[in-house]
Design a protein around this motif. Structure first.
Motif, PDB file in Angstrom:
ATOM      1  N   MET A   1      19.428  -2.311  23.067  1.00 28.20           N
ATOM      2  CA  MET A   1      20.469  -1.685  22.233  1.00 28.20           C
ATOM      3  C   MET A   1      21.785  -1.562  23.007  1.00 28.20           C
ATOM      4  O   MET A   1      22.859  -1.799  22.478  1.00 28.20           O
ATOM      5  CB  MET A   1      20.004  -0.317  21.740  1.00 28.20           C
ATOM      6  CG  MET A   1      18.983  -0.440  20.622  1.00 28.20           C
ATOM      7  SD  MET A   1      18.384   1.130  20.073  1.00 28.20           S
ATOM      8  CE  MET A   1      19.704   1.655  19.025  1.00 28.20           C
TER       9      MET A   1
ATOM     10  N   ALA B   1      25.573  -1.063  21.680  1.00 24.03           N
ATOM     11  CA  ALA B   1      25.398   0.259  21.061  1.00 24.03           C
ATOM     12  C   ALA B   1      26.044   1.323  21.933  1.00 24.03           C
ATOM     13  O   ALA B   1      25.957   1.259  23.159  1.00 24.03           O
ATOM     14  CB  ALA B   1      23.915   0.553  20.885  1.00 24.03           C
ATOM     15  N   ARG B   2      26.685   2.271  21.307  1.00 21.18           N
ATOM     16  CA  ARG B   2      27.258   3.389  22.055  1.00 21.18           C
ATOM     17  C   ARG B   2      26.121   4.365  22.343  1.00 21.18           C
ATOM     18  O   ARG B   2      25.130   4.400  21.618  1.00 21.18           O
ATOM     19  CB  ARG B   2      28.356   4.068  21.246  1.00 21.18           C
ATOM     20  CG  ARG B   2      29.464   3.101  20.922  1.00 21.18           C
ATOM     21  CD  ARG B   2      30.497   3.745  20.058  1.00 21.18           C
ATOM     22  NE  ARG B   2      31.304   4.685  20.828  1.00 21.18           N
ATOM     23  CZ  ARG B   2      32.454   5.187  20.414  1.00 21.18           C
ATOM     24  NH1 ARG B   2      32.927   4.844  19.242  1.00 21.18           N
ATOM     25  NH2 ARG B   2      33.130   6.017  21.152  1.00 21.18           N
TER      26      ARG B   2
ATOM     27  N   PHE C   1      24.897   6.504  19.547  1.00 22.64           N
ATOM     28  CA  PHE C   1      24.113   5.757  18.562  1.00 22.64           C
ATOM     29  C   PHE C   1      22.659   5.619  19.032  1.00 22.64           C
ATOM     30  O   PHE C   1      21.730   5.735  18.235  1.00 22.64           O
ATOM     31  CB  PHE C   1      24.735   4.377  18.375  1.00 22.64           C
ATOM     32  CG  PHE C   1      24.105   3.562  17.277  1.00 22.64           C
ATOM     33  CD1 PHE C   1      24.574   3.653  15.979  1.00 22.64           C
ATOM     34  CD2 PHE C   1      23.039   2.715  17.546  1.00 22.64           C
ATOM     35  CE1 PHE C   1      23.994   2.908  14.972  1.00 22.64           C
ATOM     36  CE2 PHE C   1      22.452   1.969  16.549  1.00 22.64           C
ATOM     37  CZ  PHE C   1      22.939   2.063  15.246  1.00 22.64           C
TER      38      PHE C   1
ATOM     39  N   ARG D   1      16.054   6.590   9.713  1.00 24.31           N
ATOM     40  CA  ARG D   1      15.114   5.490   9.442  1.00 24.31           C
ATOM     41  C   ARG D   1      14.349   5.107  10.713  1.00 24.31           C
ATOM     42  O   ARG D   1      13.142   4.924  10.701  1.00 24.31           O
ATOM     43  CB  ARG D   1      15.908   4.294   8.904  1.00 24.31           C
ATOM     44  CG  ARG D   1      15.105   3.442   7.947  1.00 24.31           C
ATOM     45  CD  ARG D   1      15.947   2.391   7.255  1.00 24.31           C
ATOM     46  NE  ARG D   1      16.614   1.495   8.156  1.00 24.31           N
ATOM     47  CZ  ARG D   1      17.932   1.368   8.264  1.00 24.31           C
ATOM     48  NH1 ARG D   1      18.715   2.114   7.514  1.00 24.31           N
ATOM     49  NH2 ARG D   1      18.491   0.532   9.104  1.00 24.31           N
ATOM     50  N   GLU D   2      15.100   5.029  11.815  1.00 23.36           N
ATOM     51  CA  GLU D   2      14.482   4.645  13.087  1.00 23.36           C
ATOM     52  C   GLU D   2      13.509   5.710  13.576  1.00 23.36           C
ATOM     53  O   GLU D   2      12.454   5.401  14.120  1.00 23.36           O
ATOM     54  CB  GLU D   2      15.565   4.422  14.145  1.00 23.36           C
ATOM     55  CG  GLU D   2      16.191   3.057  14.093  1.00 23.36           C
ATOM     56  CD  GLU D   2      15.167   1.936  14.243  1.00 23.36           C
ATOM     57  OE1 GLU D   2      14.513   1.861  15.294  1.00 23.36           O
ATOM     58  OE2 GLU D   2      15.009   1.141  13.300  1.00 23.36           O
TER      59      GLU D   2
ATOM     60  N   TYR E   1      20.685   5.362   9.737  1.00 21.32           N
ATOM     61  CA  TYR E   1      19.963   4.478  10.644  1.00 21.32           C
ATOM     62  C   TYR E   1      19.070   5.312  11.559  1.00 21.32           C
ATOM     63  O   TYR E   1      17.903   4.990  11.782  1.00 21.32           O
ATOM     64  CB  TYR E   1      20.951   3.646  11.475  1.00 21.32           C
ATOM     65  CG  TYR E   1      20.314   2.956  12.651  1.00 21.32           C
ATOM     66  CD1 TYR E   1      19.621   1.761  12.478  1.00 21.32           C
ATOM     67  CD2 TYR E   1      20.378   3.511  13.928  1.00 21.32           C
ATOM     68  CE1 TYR E   1      19.007   1.139  13.547  1.00 21.32           C
ATOM     69  CE2 TYR E   1      19.771   2.894  15.007  1.00 21.32           C
ATOM     70  CZ  TYR E   1      19.086   1.710  14.815  1.00 21.32           C
ATOM     71  OH  TYR E   1      18.473   1.111  15.878  1.00 21.32           O
TER      72      TYR E   1
END
Lengths: 179, 284
Positions: free
Chosen positions: B203, B208-209, B212, B5-6, B2
């Motif tokens: 996020m 989201a942690r 992350f 990709r981000e 992820y």
């Protein structure tokens, strides 16, 4: 949830604002779905990507992300708009995406802060009907609004009225001062 | 996955912002690149001068062959010594006639060869230091058949003083340039992070942690740093070609340094972005 309380205590599903550290706050956030007046969607991304984000954040299996995001968008009536960018959606549609996103974590409770404040009457009714459907599945939906007329259209909803931060009316018991 | 990709998607979503960040990183690293180019060429110049550092042991005319052989063996046993050349009186005269033509007539007219026989002691790279030459020269001076052992004491001392100054200024200036580059990179990436504060906020809101949230930004920083590093190498190479063509002959920095520059760019980018996002997460 977004900010720390300056006083008192907030208890959510076994978590206390006084005991939960900044580091552990994500655990609480995953148990509560939130919907805002200004939608707070990620611009430049599609409806599907906005919903899928939550699932990626929470570590959902990659294969399960897209089917679940599609199902959630279908649940809020946006199955035909999954690939549309946020900017291409109307206010009501954006709020539906926000609701789908809030449901992605299978939260215990759905908090909605003035969710219809930016919507026209038709879209407002659609959103409230959606909340009603979600509530029918067994999920608690707590919505904050200044529009009492709007709430009165749903006589079965439990109405709590606050004045200066104090509870002044509860339709469930009706033992507090009548508004 | 992820995060990767981000990070790549961020380049598509905000190409101008990322381009500006990479550009700032590139310019900051360009200064470091120019400094490296100057340092490397200074190093080459000093090494070339240093290669001429050797000890010349002058022998008395009456030195026996067995004594010369013994000394040759002694000198060759030094680990710092790479080669010892014996130069006979005749060789010395021929060399003098060849290298000093203005004195050619004088050497021809002289009935006696005035030049002494000698041993030229060449040292291994890294051992051409004042300590080593002094120790070797001091050691051979004890032999009675050794007239003198010379190594240009003052010259060697000055050379090594120059080297020390060069090393100290390289370390201090290099650290200063690296620090400035890190600050510029950090600022550029903070701007990029600030531009995406809404995304970070959302996020966090959806659970989201911090780790992350941080990962894509750190990767993005590394990629911006890498792109900046490539830009810096391109600019440094352009400057090198310009200097080479119009000013004076210079050497291009070794491939290892270029690789290190790219890795440093990526690491600087990742670290600066990591610090910036950590700070941002603490503030929001």
């Amino acid at each position: 949830m977004a900010d720390r309380p300056t006083g008192g205590e907030v208890r959510v599903s076994g978590f206390s604002s006084q005991q939960t550290t900044e580091r552990d706050l994500w655990k609480v956030r995953r148990r509560v779905g939130m919907v805002f007046q200004d939608f707070r969607l990620l611009p430049g991304r599609s409806a599907l990507e906005n919903v899928a984000l939550v699932l990626e954040v929470t570590g959902t299996r990659r294969k399960a992300i897209l089917p679940k995001a599609n199902r959630l968008l279908d649940q809020v009536g946006l199955s035909t708009k999954v690939g549309a960018l946020v900017e291409e959606l109307s206010g009501g549609e954006r709020q539906r995406v926000a609701i789908a996103r809030a449901l992605a974590n299978d939260p215990y409770i759905l908090l909605a802060d003035e969710p219809t404040g930016n919507l026209d009457d038709r879209a407002t009714r659609g959103i409230l009907d959606l909340f009603w459907d979600i509530n029918a599945t067994g999920m608690v939906v707590l919505m904050a609004t200044h529009d009492l007329e709007l709430i009165r259209r749903y006589p079965d909803a439990r109405l709590l009225e606050l004045d200066q931060g104090k509870l002044v009316y509860d339709s469930a018991t009706a033992d507090v001062e009548t508004p | 996955m992820y995060a990767m990709r981000e990070a790549i998607a961020a380049f598509h979503r905000a190409p101008v912002l990322i381009g500006l960040s990479s550009g700032m990183v590139g310019l900051a690293l360009f200064v470091v690149g120019l400094f490296s180019l100057a340092t490397y060429n200074l190093q080459i110049a000093l090494t070339a001068i240093e290669a001429r550092v050797e000890v010349v042991v002058y022998l008395r005319d009456d030195t026996r062959q067995s004594e010369i052989d013994h000394l040759l063996g002694e000198l060759a046993a030094y680990p710092e010594v790479s080669r010892v050349n014996y130069v006979s009186k005749r060789d010395a005269l021929e060399r003098a006639q060849r290298e000093l033509p203005e004195f050619g007539q004088l050497f021809l007219e002289s009935e006696v060869n005035p030049l002494p026989q000698s041993l030229e002691v060449e040292l291994r790279p890294g051992n051409r230091t004042p300590d080593v030459v002094e120790r070797i020269a001091g050691g051979v001076r004890n032999y009675t058949f050794v007239e003198d052992a010379l190594y240009g004491e003052e010259w060697v001392d000055r050379l090594f003083a120059l080297r020390r100054i060069g090393f100290a200024s390289t370390a201090v200036l290099g650290a200063a340039f690296a620090l400035v580059a890190a600050l510029i990179i950090g600022t550029a990436l903070r701007i990029a992070i600030f531009a995406r504060r809404d995304e970070i906020y959302i996020m966090r809101l959806v659970g989201a942690r911090n780790g992350f949230i941080r990962r894509p930004f750190i990767l993005e920083g590394a990629m911006a740093g890498l792109a900046g590093g490539l830009l810096a190498i391109g600019l440094t190479y352009g400057t090198y070609r310009g200097v080479y063509a119009y000013l004076f002959e210079v050497a291009w920095i070794p491939a290892g340094w270029v690789g290190m520059g790219l890795v440093a760019g990526a690491l600087f980018g990742a670290a600066s972005s990591g610090v910036a996002i950590r700070r941002h997460l603490r503030e929001v």
